[in-house]
Scaffold this motif. Structure first.
Motif, PDB file in Angstrom:
ATOM      1  N   ARG A 260       0.833  -1.197   0.000  1.00  0.00           N
ATOM      2  CA  ARG A 260       0.000   0.000   0.000  1.00  0.00           C
ATOM      3  C   ARG A 260       0.870   1.251   0.000  1.00  0.00           C
ATOM      4  NH1 ARG A 260      -4.829   0.433   4.142  1.00  0.00           N
ATOM      5  NH2 ARG A 260      -3.214   0.044   5.691  1.00  0.00           N
ATOM      6  N   ALA A 261       1.971   1.223   0.754  1.00  0.00           N
ATOM      7  CA  ALA A 261       2.882   2.374   0.763  1.00  0.00           C
ATOM      8  C   ALA A 261       3.622   2.513  -0.564  1.00  0.00           C
ATOM      9  CB  ALA A 261       3.881   2.233   1.916  1.00  0.00           C
ATOM     10  N   LEU A 262       4.006   1.374  -1.147  1.00  0.00           N
ATOM     11  CA  LEU A 262       4.772   1.428  -2.400  1.00  0.00           C
ATOM     12  C   LEU A 262       3.894   1.769  -3.599  1.00  0.00           C
ATOM     13  CD1 LEU A 262       7.131  -1.651  -1.889  1.00  0.00           C
ATOM     14  CD2 LEU A 262       7.715   0.779  -1.712  1.00  0.00           C
ATOM     15  N   TRP A 263       2.568   1.554  -3.473  1.00  0.00           N
ATOM     16  CA  TRP A 263       1.667   1.928  -4.563  1.00  0.00           C
ATOM     17  C   TRP A 263       1.704   3.434  -4.818  1.00  0.00           C
ATOM     18  CZ3 TRP A 263      -0.740   0.203  -8.599  1.00  0.00           C
ATOM     19  CH2 TRP A 263      -1.119  -1.130  -8.689  1.00  0.00           C
ATOM     20  N   ALA A 264       2.049   4.207  -3.798  1.00  0.00           N
ATOM     21  CA  ALA A 264       2.102   5.655  -3.978  1.00  0.00           C
ATOM     22  C   ALA A 264       3.254   6.076  -4.884  1.00  0.00           C
ATOM     23  CB  ALA A 264       2.237   6.344  -2.621  1.00  0.00           C
ATOM     24  N   HIS A 265       4.292   5.217  -5.001  1.00  0.00           N
ATOM     25  CA  HIS A 265       5.449   5.515  -5.850  1.00  0.00           C
ATOM     26  C   HIS A 265       5.828   4.250  -6.618  1.00  0.00           C
ATOM     27  CE1 HIS A 265       5.891   9.309  -3.714  1.00  0.00           C
ATOM     28  NE2 HIS A 265       5.815   8.629  -2.574  1.00  0.00           N
ATOM     29  N   PRO A 266       5.032   3.883  -7.620  1.00  0.00           N
ATOM     30  CA  PRO A 266       5.250   2.608  -8.306  1.00  0.00           C
ATOM     31  C   PRO A 266       6.397   2.685  -9.315  1.00  0.00           C
ATOM     32  CG  PRO A 266       3.401   3.750  -9.284  1.00  0.00           C
ATOM     33  CD  PRO A 266       3.861   4.600  -8.132  1.00  0.00           C
ATOM     34  N   ILE A 267       6.650   1.544  -9.939  1.00  0.00           N
ATOM     35  CA  ILE A 267       7.615   1.433 -11.033  1.00  0.00           C
ATOM     36  C   ILE A 267       6.822   1.304 -12.325  1.00  0.00           C
ATOM     37  CG2 ILE A 267       9.513   0.092 -12.005  1.00  0.00           C
ATOM     38  CD1 ILE A 267      10.017  -0.975  -9.148  1.00  0.00           C
ATOM     39  N   LEU A 268       7.034   2.224 -13.239  1.00  0.00           N
ATOM     40  CA  LEU A 268       6.277   2.238 -14.488  1.00  0.00           C
ATOM     41  C   LEU A 268       7.062   1.510 -15.576  1.00  0.00           C
ATOM     42  CD1 LEU A 268       3.849   3.216 -16.147  1.00  0.00           C
ATOM     43  CD2 LEU A 268       5.100   5.358 -16.570  1.00  0.00           C
ATOM     44  N   TYR A 269       6.404   0.544 -16.214  1.00  0.00           N
ATOM     45  CA  TYR A 269       7.020  -0.225 -17.297  1.00  0.00           C
ATOM     46  C   TYR A 269       6.317   0.122 -18.607  1.00  0.00           C
ATOM     47  CZ  TYR A 269       8.395  -4.147 -20.240  1.00  0.00           C
ATOM     48  OH  TYR A 269       8.873  -4.917 -21.273  1.00  0.00           O
ATOM     49  N   LEU A 270       7.103   0.520 -19.608  1.00  0.00           N
ATOM     50  CA  LEU A 270       6.575   0.930 -20.899  1.00  0.00           C
ATOM     51  C   LEU A 270       7.275   0.141 -22.005  1.00  0.00           C
ATOM     52  CD1 LEU A 270       6.670   4.792 -20.266  1.00  0.00           C
ATOM     53  CD2 LEU A 270       4.649   3.322 -20.145  1.00  0.00           C
TER      54      LEU A 270
END
Length: 416
Positions: A260-270
Motif C-alpha cells: 500500500r505504501a509502495l503503490w504511492a510511488h510505483p515502477i512504471l514499465y513501458l
C-alpha cells in the motif's frame, strides 16, 4: 514415494513459475472482463489507510469462533481419539478445508485480474482463508490439551468420541484477536516508517527483506504436511506446518501494508505492444527484479492483453496492469509519471508512441531514474550513460547477466 519427492518441484512451480492452470484462469477472465476497461485516476491504489486492514475477515472469524463456542457449549462438537492416541476433530477439518478453498479463491482473483480495484478483495480472501486454517489447527490443539492426562480405553483398530468443552473452543477467540493485533501493529509500523525521513527507502528495504520470506513460508507449508508425514513423523509435520501458517499470516499483513505504501510511488514499465522480444524480457528479467523494489504498473492492449504479458510471470511477482483506450493512454502515462519512482522502458521496437513515452519519462523523472532497455545480439553491458541503458538477449545465461545489471541499477537508483 515418487509423488512425495516431486512435491518440492510442484511447490517451486507454484511460487516461482507460472502454471497452466494460472494461464487458463487469466485467459478466461480476460475474455470475460475485456469489456470492463479500468483507468485509475492516480498511480496510488488505495482509498486510504485503515487501522484494521481486513475488517470483513475479522468479522467473519469472530462470528465463526462465537458459533463454534456456542455449539461446543450445547454439546454439538466432539473429538475422535483412535487406538494410537491421535486426536482429530471433524469440525476442525471442515474449517481448515473451507479456509483452503477461500485462500485458493484469492489466488484465482489474483490470476484473473491484476487491477488495483481487486486488491482489497484479494487480500481479504487470503487473510480470511489463512485465519480459518489457523482456527482449524487451534481447535485440534485445544482438543488434545483437553484430554491430556486422561486415561482412555480404546479398542484396537477402534476409536472413541468425546465432547469438546466450551472452554477448549473458547481458545478460537485468539485467532480474531491475533488478526486485530497484527492489523494495528503493521498499520502503525508502516505509518511510522513512512512518516520518517527516508521513509520510502526504509519501506523498500523492508519489502526486499520479506519477499523471500513469503516464498520460504509457502515451501514450508506445502512440503512438511505431506513429506514429513510420510517420511519422518506426523508431529514434526504438524509443528512446522503450524509455524509456516503463522509466518504466512504475518507475511500477508506486512505485504499488504508495504505494498500500500509502495503503490504511492510505483515502477512504471513501458514498451511497444508489438514488441515480441519484450514479452520474454519482461517475464524473465524485469518482473523478477522489479518486484523486489516496489509495485510494477503499466498498460495492456488488445494486441498484447494481460494474460499474454504476465503469462510467464511468477505469482508473487505480478504487477498492476490496466487497459486504456487509444484516446486515454497518454493521459494515463502522464498521471503515472507524476507519481512513479522509476521508469523502465523497452525501446527494442522504437515506434512513435514509444519515442513519446521515452521523452515524457526523461522530462518527468530525469535520466537517473529512467532505464532504457534494448534487445541486441550480442548483448552489451549496462552503461552509465544518461539515460541509463541496458542491452539484453533472450539467451538464458545473458538473461541472468541482465537481471544482475538491472538489480544493480535499481539498488543504485533507490539509494539503498
Amino acid at each position: 514415494m515418487i509423488a512425495v519427492l516431486a512435491l518440492p518441484f510442484v511447490a517451486y512451480r507454484l511460487i516461482a513459475r507460472t502454471t497452466w492452470l494460472e494461464r487458463l484462469v487469466a485467459r478466461m477472465a480476460s475474455r470475460r472482463f475485456s469489456a470492463l476497461p479500468y483507468l485509475q485516476s492516480s498511480a496510488a491504489g488505495d482509498r486510504g489507510p485503515r487501522p484494521v486492514p481486513f475488517p470483513v475477515s475479522l468479522a467473519v472469524l469472530t462470528l465463526a469462533a462465537a458459533a463454534l463456542i456456542i455449539a461446543a457449549a450445547s454439546g454439538a462438537l466432539a473429538m475422535t481419539i483412535d487406538f494410537h492416541g491421535r486426536v482429530s476433530t471433524s469440525v476442525g477439518m471442515v474449517v481448515s478445508a473451507v479456509g483452503m478453498l477461500v485462500a485458493l479463491a484469492s489466488l484465482v482473483v489474483h490470476w484473473a485480474s491484476s487491477q488495483v480495484r481487486w486488491r482489497q478483495l484479494k487480500y481479504e480472501l487470503m487473510a480470511g482463508g489463512w485465519g480459518l486454517l489457523i482456527m482449524g489447527a487451534v481447535l485440534d490443539i485445544s482438543a488434545e490439551a483437553q484430554i491430556s492426562g486422561m486415561t482412555l480405553e480404546v479398542r484396537e483398530f477402534g476409536s472413541v468420541a468425546i465432547p469438546i468443552a466450551w472452554q477448549s473452543a473458547a481458545s478460537l477467540l485468539g485467532v480474531p484477536a491475533l488478526f486485530l493485533v497484527l492489523g494495528i501493529a503493521t498499520h502503525a509500523a508502516a505509518r511510522r516508517m513512512a512518516s520518517r525521513e527516508a521513509g520510502y527507502r526504509r519501506t523498500l528495504r523492508l519489502h526486499r527483506w520479506i519477499t523471500p520470506l513469503g516464498k520460504l513460508a509457502v515451501l514450508l507449508f506445502i512440503i512438511p504436511v505431506h513429506l514429513l508425514f510420510a517420511v519422518v513423523s506426523y508431529t514434526a509435520a504438524a509443528a512446522i506446518s503450524s509455524a509456516s501458517e503463522l509466518t504466512l499470516l504475518v507475511y500477508i499483513f506486512m505485504r499488504f501494508e508495504l505494498k500500500r505504501a509502495l503503490w504511492a510511488h510505483p515502477i512504471l514499465y513501458l514498451r511497444s505492444f508489438h514488441n515480441d522480444a519484450a514479452l520474454s524480457a519482461f517475464a524473465r528479467i524485469v518482473a523478477p527484479v522489479a518486484a523486489r523494489y516496489g509495485v510494477l504498473i503499466g498498460l495492456v492492449h488488445a494486441a498484447q492483453p494481460r494474460h499474454v504479458l504476465q503469462g510467464q510471470v511468477a505469482t508473487l511477482d505480478r504487477g498492476g496492469f490496466v487497459e486504456a483506450s487509444d484516446e486515454e493512454w497518454r493521459a494515463w502515462v502522464k498521471r503515472s509519471l507524476a507519481a512513479c519512482q522509476f521508469v523502465v522502458i523497452d525501446v527494442s521496437a522504437l515506434t512513435g508512441n514509444v519515442a513519446w513515452e521515452l521523452q515524457a519519462a526523461l522530462d518527468a523523472v530525469g535520466p537517473a531514474r529512467a532505464l532504457v532497455m534494448e534487445h541486441r545480439e550480442p548483448p552489451g553491458e549496462a552503461t552509465e550513460q544518461s539515460p541509463c541503458r541496458l542491452y539484453y538477449s533472450n539467451d538464458r545465461k545473458r538473461r541472468r547477466t541482465a537481471r544482475r545489471a538491472l538489480d544493480r541499477w535499481f539498488s543504485a537508483a533507490a539509494g539503498s
